[in-house]
Design an enzyme around this catalytic site. Structure first.
Site, short mmCIF file in Angstrom:
data_model
loop_
_atom_site.label_atom_id
_atom_site.label_comp_id
_atom_site.label_asym_id
_atom_site.label_seq_id
_atom_site.Cartn_x
_atom_site.Cartn_y
_atom_site.Cartn_z
N PHE A 130 0.86 -1.18 0.00
CA PHE A 130 0.00 0.00 0.00
C PHE A 130 0.90 1.24 0.00
CE2 PHE A 130 -3.31 2.73 1.81
CZ PHE A 130 -4.46 2.20 1.24
N ASP A 211 2.20 -5.03 8.08
CA ASP A 211 0.97 -4.26 8.03
C ASP A 211 -0.16 -5.26 7.77
OD1 ASP A 211 -1.27 -2.75 7.36
OD2 ASP A 211 -0.07 -1.16 6.45
N TYR A 236 -11.12 -0.66 10.10
CA TYR A 236 -12.36 -0.35 9.36
C TYR A 236 -12.60 -1.27 8.19
CZ TYR A 236 -8.75 2.52 7.02
OH TYR A 236 -7.60 2.97 6.42
N LYS A 237 -11.69 -2.24 7.97
CA LYS A 237 -11.90 -3.19 6.88
C LYS A 237 -12.63 -4.42 7.45
CE LYS A 237 -8.16 -1.11 4.32
NZ LYS A 237 -6.71 -0.96 4.21
N ARG A 387 -11.66 -5.94 -7.21
CA ARG A 387 -11.56 -6.76 -6.00
C ARG A 387 -12.95 -7.11 -5.49
NH1 ARG A 387 -7.69 -3.60 -1.94
NH2 ARG A 387 -9.55 -2.28 -1.92
C1 LIG Z 1 -6.08 0.25 4.33
C2 LIG Z 1 -4.62 0.24 4.49
C3 LIG Z 1 -3.95 1.34 5.07
C4 LIG Z 1 -4.73 2.57 5.47
O1 LIG Z 1 -3.96 3.56 6.09
P1 LIG Z 1 -4.68 4.72 6.91
O2 LIG Z 1 -3.57 5.37 7.63
O3 LIG Z 1 -5.71 4.08 7.78
O4 LIG Z 1 -5.34 5.65 5.93
C5 LIG Z 1 -2.58 1.25 5.23
N1 LIG Z 1 -1.89 0.16 4.83
C6 LIG Z 1 -2.51 -0.90 4.26
C7 LIG Z 1 -1.73 -2.10 3.85
C8 LIG Z 1 -3.89 -0.88 4.07
O5 LIG Z 1 -4.49 -1.92 3.50
#
Ligand SMILES: *Cc1c(COP(=O)(O)O)cnc(C)c1O
Length: 427
Positions: A130, A211, A236-237, A387
């Protein structure tokens, strides 16, 4: 009754035999849709609403008294939710804390674990992580006087969607100080072998963090047993905590003597925090890595949603998630597949996939819009990935089947061609 493996009655039979089926009723749906976007924003449940309103009422009725007298008290809400989330990732209670937000937590953890020496000063990442993880790692290198062009090693993927563990391990050498990798790749849904990567990192004197944003709440981990040094994830996922809900940090017990770098008063020894002393002294455990007052109302829904996950059991959730994604892939193979120039890029092996299935097609953005117009909510990741995340607590086998039927229809009729090729800001 038809007994073809892909008939509606077969899907319904799978639903009747589903041990988690009762949780579906606990979720609100945004209209009459098949919601396959739980890996971007999980749905709101009755329990999440109830605990949100409970803390809102405590604020209304108790004012400042809520810090000590709300149920549970806000003063230790981060610890309380951390202990509730710990079993989901295979951690000890005090190895997990609910705090801040994902990217802030990446900075907090990296700044504490990345202590570059003269020779050992690189951070190992992968090119598919990400983007925020990559930005944070590069920023930490710069903050430590380094140059990301030299000190950030990005392991490439041969096909742009899948990472080879041996390739990552091949880059683990004496110059690498820290590795930061995703548990599940947000694009292809590949689940990395966390145990193997952790062992390899440690064999090379490298600290390793994951992560887990795309796995927490859907994949069962054993972060403590595997000796992972640190981890972070959003809630939140698959944890269904609500938009921008509070995030999590994991710090392995073996690092409890390590002093965090981004220190703040919320990480102070809890029972003396209000002595307001000028010199920082961290609380022992992940709690010491907290920086500031938690957003109580962004943490409150999690109490309810974590309770549901705990009750369902992460093993059962993982089992159903694999059954749903396995079923989805079977339907894809039987009904769609190669004749439509569409392919599944998610690994087929259960041990190598997370909670979503990624489909690749040149017209992915148009197909995404066509699916939405027909009541199926997927998401899109550029340039060409759709997805589909059938979240185990609220998606049924029948919905997976209906969703795939609609996709087939869209492909058969080329209905996607009537949608624009340009994208919205949030997809
Ligand atoms: C969703 C996600 C994030 C989100 O980062 P925020 O700081 O909450 O905006 C970060 N890393 C990964 C791998 C994600 O899937």
């Amino acid at each position: 009754m038809k007994t073809s493996p892909y008939s509606r009655s077969d899907a319904r039979k799978r639903d009747r035999e589903d041990p988690l089926k009762k949780y579906r009723r606990e979720f609100y749906r945004p209209g009459r849709v098949i919601y396959m976007d739980g890996n971007s924003l999980g749905l709101c449940s009755r329990r999440a609403k109830r605990t949100l309103l409970k803390h809102w009422t405590a604020w209304k009725k108790q004012g400042i008294g809520g810090w000590l007298n709300a149920d549970p008290p806000w003063f230790t809400l981060g610890e309380n939710l951390g202990a509730k989330a710990a079993p989901l990732v295979g951690a000890l209670s005090n190895e997990v804390i609910a705090a801040g937000s994902t990217t802030v937590n990446i900075h907090a953890l990296l700044s504490g674990f990345y202590r570059p020496g003269r020779k050992k000063r690189k951070i190992l990442v992968d090119a598919l992580n990400f983007p925020t993880d990559l930005y944070a790692a590069a920023a930490q290198i710069r903050l430590h006087g380094g140059d990301p062009d030299r000190d950030l090693i990005r392991v490439e993927s041969a096909d742009g969607v899948i990472l080879a563990e041996e390739e990552i391990i091949g880059h683990m050498n004496e110059e690498v100080a820290v590795a930061l990798l995703p548990s599940v790749l947000y694009g292809s849904g590949q689940l990395l072998n966390i145990k193997r990567l952790t062992e390899a990192a440690h064999d090379n004197g490298i600290l390793i963090g994951f992560d887990c944003s795309h796995s927490a709440g859907t994949v069962d981990h054993r972060l403590h047993e595997w000796g992972v040094d640190f981890a972070m994830w959003c809630s939140y996922k698959y944890m269904n905590g609500g938009p921008g809900s509070i995030a999590f940090m994991f710090v392995h017990e073996k690092h409890f003597d390590r002093t965090p770098s981004m220190t703040g008063w919320w990480g102070y020894v809890k029972n003396r925090q209000f002595d307001m002393l000028p010199r920082f002294e961290p609380e022992r455990g992940a709690a010491g890595w907290q920086i500031s007052t938690p957003g109580v109302l962004s943490a409150a829904p999690l109490e309810g949603s974590l309770q549901m996950l705990a009750e369902a059991g992460i093993r059962k959730v993982r089992e159903k998630s694999l059954a749903l994604t396995g079923y989805l892939m079977e339907l894809f193979d039987a009904w769609i597949g190669a004749p439509y120039d569409m392919r599944i890029v998610t690994p087929r092996e259960p041990s190598r996939r997370g909670g979503h299935v990624a489909l690749e097609h040149e017209q992915a953005w148009r197909i995404t819009q066509a699916l939405k117009a027909r009541g199926v909510i997927p998401d899109f990741r550029p340039p060409s990935v759709i997805r589909l995340a059938p979240s185990a607590l609220y998606i049924s086998f029948e919905e997976v089947r209906t969703g795939m039927r609609r996709l087939k229809k869209i492909m058969d009729t080329r209905a996607y061609l009537s949608f624009p090729g340009r994208r919205d800001a949030v997809s």
